[in-house]
Design a protein around this motif. Structure first.
Motif, PDB file in Angstrom:
ATOM      1  N   GLY A 178      45.089  -4.800  -7.632  1.00 37.18           N
ATOM      2  CA  GLY A 178      45.336  -3.717  -8.581  1.00 37.18           C
ATOM      3  C   GLY A 178      45.148  -4.071 -10.033  1.00 37.18           C
ATOM      4  O   GLY A 178      45.332  -3.214 -10.908  1.00 37.18           O
ATOM      5  N   GLU A 179      44.772  -5.322 -10.338  1.00 36.62           N
ATOM      6  CA  GLU A 179      44.613  -5.747 -11.725  1.00 36.62           C
ATOM      7  C   GLU A 179      43.136  -5.787 -12.105  1.00 36.62           C
ATOM      8  O   GLU A 179      42.366  -6.579 -11.561  1.00 36.62           O
ATOM      9  CB  GLU A 179      45.252  -7.122 -11.952  1.00 36.62           C
ATOM     10  N   GLU A 180      42.755  -4.946 -13.043  1.00 31.18           N
ATOM     11  CA  GLU A 180      41.366  -4.906 -13.514  1.00 31.18           C
ATOM     12  C   GLU A 180      41.038  -6.178 -14.279  1.00 31.18           C
ATOM     13  O   GLU A 180      41.835  -6.650 -15.086  1.00 31.18           O
ATOM     14  CB  GLU A 180      41.183  -3.682 -14.416  1.00 31.18           C
ATOM     15  N   ASN A 181      39.884  -6.760 -14.013  1.00 34.50           N
ATOM     16  CA  ASN A 181      39.458  -7.944 -14.749  1.00 34.50           C
ATOM     17  C   ASN A 181      37.931  -8.014 -14.734  1.00 34.50           C
ATOM     18  O   ASN A 181      37.338  -8.855 -14.057  1.00 34.50           O
ATOM     19  CB  ASN A 181      40.059  -9.223 -14.164  1.00 34.50           C
ATOM     20  N   GLU A 182      37.316  -7.120 -15.473  1.00 33.74           N
ATOM     21  CA  GLU A 182      35.859  -7.039 -15.476  1.00 33.74           C
ATOM     22  C   GLU A 182      35.220  -8.272 -16.100  1.00 33.74           C
ATOM     23  O   GLU A 182      34.165  -8.732 -15.648  1.00 33.74           O
ATOM     24  CB  GLU A 182      35.400  -5.789 -16.230  1.00 33.74           C
ATOM     25  N   ARG A 183      35.849  -8.846 -17.128  1.00 34.70           N
ATOM     26  CA  ARG A 183      35.251  -9.986 -17.810  1.00 34.70           C
ATOM     27  C   ARG A 183      35.212 -11.213 -16.902  1.00 34.70           C
ATOM     28  O   ARG A 183      34.221 -11.948 -16.887  1.00 34.70           O
ATOM     29  CB  ARG A 183      36.016 -10.281 -19.108  1.00 34.70           C
ATOM     30  N   LEU A 184      36.265 -11.441 -16.126  1.00 33.27           N
ATOM     31  CA  LEU A 184      36.246 -12.570 -15.192  1.00 33.27           C
ATOM     32  C   LEU A 184      35.237 -12.316 -14.080  1.00 33.27           C
ATOM     33  O   LEU A 184      34.543 -13.238 -13.633  1.00 33.27           O
ATOM     34  CB  LEU A 184      37.639 -12.804 -14.602  1.00 33.27           C
ATOM     35  N   PHE A 185      35.124 -11.075 -13.623  1.00 31.85           N
ATOM     36  CA  PHE A 185      34.143 -10.722 -12.595  1.00 31.85           C
ATOM     37  C   PHE A 185      32.726 -11.033 -13.083  1.00 31.85           C
ATOM     38  O   PHE A 185      31.931 -11.652 -12.365  1.00 31.85           O
ATOM     39  CB  PHE A 185      34.286  -9.236 -12.262  1.00 31.85           C
ATOM     40  N   LEU A 186      32.407 -10.627 -14.297  1.00 28.19           N
ATOM     41  CA  LEU A 186      31.073 -10.887 -14.838  1.00 28.19           C
ATOM     42  C   LEU A 186      30.851 -12.376 -15.067  1.00 28.19           C
ATOM     43  O   LEU A 186      29.743 -12.892 -14.850  1.00 28.19           O
ATOM     44  CB  LEU A 186      30.880 -10.110 -16.138  1.00 28.19           C
ATOM     45  N   LEU A 187      31.891 -13.098 -15.503  1.00 28.34           N
ATOM     46  CA  LEU A 187      31.778 -14.546 -15.690  1.00 28.34           C
ATOM     47  C   LEU A 187      31.462 -15.217 -14.357  1.00 28.34           C
ATOM     48  O   LEU A 187      30.611 -16.118 -14.287  1.00 28.34           O
ATOM     49  CB  LEU A 187      33.069 -15.110 -16.271  1.00 28.34           C
ATOM     50  N   LEU A 188      32.127 -14.785 -13.284  1.00 30.54           N
ATOM     51  CA  LEU A 188      31.866 -15.367 -11.966  1.00 30.54           C
ATOM     52  C   LEU A 188      30.427 -15.104 -11.530  1.00 30.54           C
ATOM     53  O   LEU A 188      29.739 -16.012 -11.053  1.00 30.54           O
ATOM     54  CB  LEU A 188      32.846 -14.800 -10.940  1.00 30.54           C
ATOM     55  N   LEU A 189      29.950 -13.864 -11.683  1.00 30.65           N
ATOM     56  CA  LEU A 189      28.584 -13.542 -11.274  1.00 30.65           C
ATOM     57  C   LEU A 189      27.567 -14.348 -12.065  1.00 30.65           C
ATOM     58  O   LEU A 189      26.586 -14.855 -11.507  1.00 30.65           O
ATOM     59  CB  LEU A 189      28.317 -12.047 -11.441  1.00 30.65           C
ATOM     60  N   ARG A 190      27.762 -14.481 -13.371  1.00 28.39           N
ATOM     61  CA  ARG A 190      26.829 -15.248 -14.197  1.00 28.39           C
ATOM     62  C   ARG A 190      26.876 -16.734 -13.839  1.00 28.39           C
ATOM     63  O   ARG A 190      25.841 -17.414 -13.821  1.00 28.39           O
ATOM     64  CB  ARG A 190      27.146 -15.072 -15.680  1.00 28.39           C
ATOM     65  N   THR A 191      28.071 -17.241 -13.527  1.00 18.01           N
ATOM     66  CA  THR A 191      28.199 -18.638 -13.125  1.00 18.01           C
ATOM     67  C   THR A 191      27.442 -18.898 -11.827  1.00 18.01           C
ATOM     68  O   THR A 191      26.700 -19.889 -11.704  1.00 18.01           O
ATOM     69  CB  THR A 191      29.686 -19.004 -12.951  1.00 18.01           C
ATOM     70  N   LEU A 192      27.603 -18.021 -10.845  1.00 19.13           N
ATOM     71  CA  LEU A 192      26.894 -18.183  -9.573  1.00 19.13           C
ATOM     72  C   LEU A 192      25.384 -18.072  -9.776  1.00 19.13           C
ATOM     73  O   LEU A 192      24.613 -18.789  -9.115  1.00 19.13           O
ATOM     74  CB  LEU A 192      27.373 -17.137  -8.569  1.00 19.13           C
ATOM     75  N   ALA A 193      24.946 -17.210 -10.677  1.00 18.71           N
ATOM     76  CA  ALA A 193      23.514 -17.078 -10.947  1.00 18.71           C
ATOM     77  C   ALA A 193      22.962 -18.366 -11.538  1.00 18.71           C
ATOM     78  O   ALA A 193      21.870 -18.823 -11.172  1.00 18.71           O
ATOM     79  CB  ALA A 193      23.260 -15.902 -11.881  1.00 18.71           C
TER      80      ALA A 193
ATOM     81  N   ALA B  65      32.097 -26.606 -15.728  1.00 17.87           N
ATOM     82  CA  ALA B  65      32.922 -26.898 -16.907  1.00 17.87           C
ATOM     83  C   ALA B  65      33.010 -25.671 -17.807  1.00 17.87           C
ATOM     84  O   ALA B  65      34.088 -25.318 -18.313  1.00 17.87           O
ATOM     85  CB  ALA B  65      32.349 -28.084 -17.675  1.00 17.87           C
ATOM     86  N   VAL B  66      31.885 -24.988 -18.015  1.00 16.15           N
ATOM     87  CA  VAL B  66      31.889 -23.776 -18.838  1.00 16.15           C
ATOM     88  C   VAL B  66      32.710 -22.680 -18.155  1.00 16.15           C
ATOM     89  O   VAL B  66      33.474 -21.960 -18.805  1.00 16.15           O
ATOM     90  CB  VAL B  66      30.453 -23.295 -19.111  1.00 16.15           C
ATOM     91  N   PHE B  67      32.559 -22.558 -16.842  1.00 14.69           N
ATOM     92  CA  PHE B  67      33.337 -21.560 -16.108  1.00 14.69           C
ATOM     93  C   PHE B  67      34.834 -21.824 -16.248  1.00 14.69           C
ATOM     94  O   PHE B  67      35.631 -20.891 -16.460  1.00 14.69           O
ATOM     95  CB  PHE B  67      32.941 -21.568 -14.628  1.00 14.69           C
ATOM     96  N   LEU B  68      35.249 -23.083 -16.138  1.00 17.67           N
ATOM     97  CA  LEU B  68      36.664 -23.426 -16.249  1.00 17.67           C
ATOM     98  C   LEU B  68      37.212 -23.072 -17.626  1.00 17.67           C
ATOM     99  O   LEU B  68      38.316 -22.521 -17.743  1.00 17.67           O
ATOM    100  CB  LEU B  68      36.866 -24.916 -15.972  1.00 17.67           C
ATOM    101  N   MET B  69      36.434 -23.365 -18.666  1.00 21.20           N
ATOM    102  CA  MET B  69      36.868 -23.023 -20.022  1.00 21.20           C
ATOM    103  C   MET B  69      36.981 -21.511 -20.181  1.00 21.20           C
ATOM    104  O   MET B  69      37.954 -20.991 -20.744  1.00 21.20           O
ATOM    105  CB  MET B  69      35.884 -23.592 -21.038  1.00 21.20           C
TER     106      MET B  69
ATOM    107  N   ALA C  20      29.045 -26.461  -3.206  1.00 21.16           N
ATOM    108  CA  ALA C  20      30.428 -26.900  -3.405  1.00 21.16           C
ATOM    109  C   ALA C  20      31.003 -26.338  -4.698  1.00 21.16           C
ATOM    110  O   ALA C  20      32.157 -25.881  -4.740  1.00 21.16           O
ATOM    111  CB  ALA C  20      30.502 -28.428  -3.411  1.00 21.16           C
ATOM    112  N   HIS C  21      30.202 -26.334  -5.762  1.00 25.87           N
ATOM    113  CA  HIS C  21      30.674 -25.790  -7.034  1.00 25.87           C
ATOM    114  C   HIS C  21      30.854 -24.274  -6.941  1.00 25.87           C
ATOM    115  O   HIS C  21      31.799 -23.718  -7.532  1.00 25.87           O
ATOM    116  CB  HIS C  21      29.708 -26.159  -8.157  1.00 25.87           C
ATOM    117  N   GLY C  22      29.980 -23.592  -6.212  1.00 25.03           N
ATOM    118  CA  GLY C  22      30.145 -22.164  -6.017  1.00 25.03           C
ATOM    119  C   GLY C  22      31.408 -21.831  -5.241  1.00 25.03           C
ATOM    120  O   GLY C  22      32.143 -20.899  -5.580  1.00 25.03           O
TER     121      GLY C  22
END
Length: 246
Positions: free
Chosen positions: A106-121, A135-139, A90-92
């Motif tokens: 069309g909008e590059e956002n590598e930092r959010l992409f990496l944050l999402l992958l690390r959060t799922l891990a 909570a950390v992901f939201l911040m 559910a959190h994922g």
């Protein structure tokens, strides 16, 4: 023939026709990409796993006019273990839907992409409680999108918010509408009250991000709900999967 190779993760999927799916991909360089995945629902299709939610890997896309089609995918992780734990799943799902609302084509956002992958891990393989991870992901997400919550000073009057003293002593409040922590005077009447240790917790996760998960501190329910309200208010669209969170 224009082909594009990009790392991406599947944020959404929808069955299409008899054996196809429409995918919403999040690419760190291309932003949100809507792509057709032909034949992926057939038995033994090489694209079956690549068309599932949470699948991350290197996608090869064929771009014709305004439509992209998935040609192949080298999968790096499917986060399969999430499906074995309802709370973590559910959190994922919630993290995926937030990104689907935030990321634009069309909008590059590598930092959010990496944050999402690390959060799922962390949700899939880590030991931290799912609410702490989210909570950390939201911040992190709100900060990357330009809505950084104020945690060191009062979001209304600008006074420093005390993070010293006895851990259980009342110190401040958190207001989604104000965009962060409020001092004791400005936060009078706010439903989300913060103790000294809660203020320190917020300041720690703002400073260290997902590395703060090595701390045993928990995210209080009221604070978690306030962080959710802040993120969803800034997105401007309802996040339906939030109703699934335990």
């Amino acid at each position: 023939m224009p082909r594009i190779t990009t790392h991406a993760i599947v944020l959404r999927r929808a069955d299409y026709r008899e054996n196809d799916r429409m995918l919403t991909l999040f690419s760190p360089t291309l932003g949100r990409v809507d792509a057709l995945c032909r034949g992926c629902r057939r038995q033994k299709s090489p694209l079956m796993a690549a068309s599932e939610l949470f699948c991350a890997g290197e996608y090869v896309l064929y771009q014709a006019h305004e439509r992209a089609t998935v040609v192949s995918c080298q999968i790096s992780d499917s986060y399969y273990a999430l499906r074995e734990d309802y709370e973590r799943l559910a959190h994922g799902m919630y993290a995926l839907e937030l990104c689907a609302a935030a990321v634009q084509p069309g909008e590059e956002n590598e930092r959010l992409f990496l944050l999402l992958l690390r959060t799922l891990a962390h949700l899939c393989y880590g030991q931290a409680q799912p609410r702490r991870v989210t909570a950390v992901f939201l911040m992190g997400m709100t900060s990357l999108l330009g809505f950084r919550p104020q945690v060191g000073r009062c979001a209304r009057c600008g006074r420093p918010v005390a993070a010293q003293g006895e851990e259980e002593a009342p110190a401040a409040a958190f207001s989604p509408q104000a965009g962060g922590v409020l001092c004791a005077a400005c936060g009078a009447g706010e439903p989300c009250r913060l103790r000294v240790k809660d203020v320190r917790y917020l300041q720690d996760i703002m400073r260290r991000g997902l590395d703060s998960l090595d701390s045993p501190d928990a995210c209080p329910d009221a604070l978690f709900d306030a962080l959710r309200a802040l993120a969803e208010e800034r997105m401007g669209v309802p996040i339906r999967s939030g109703r699934l969170l335990p």
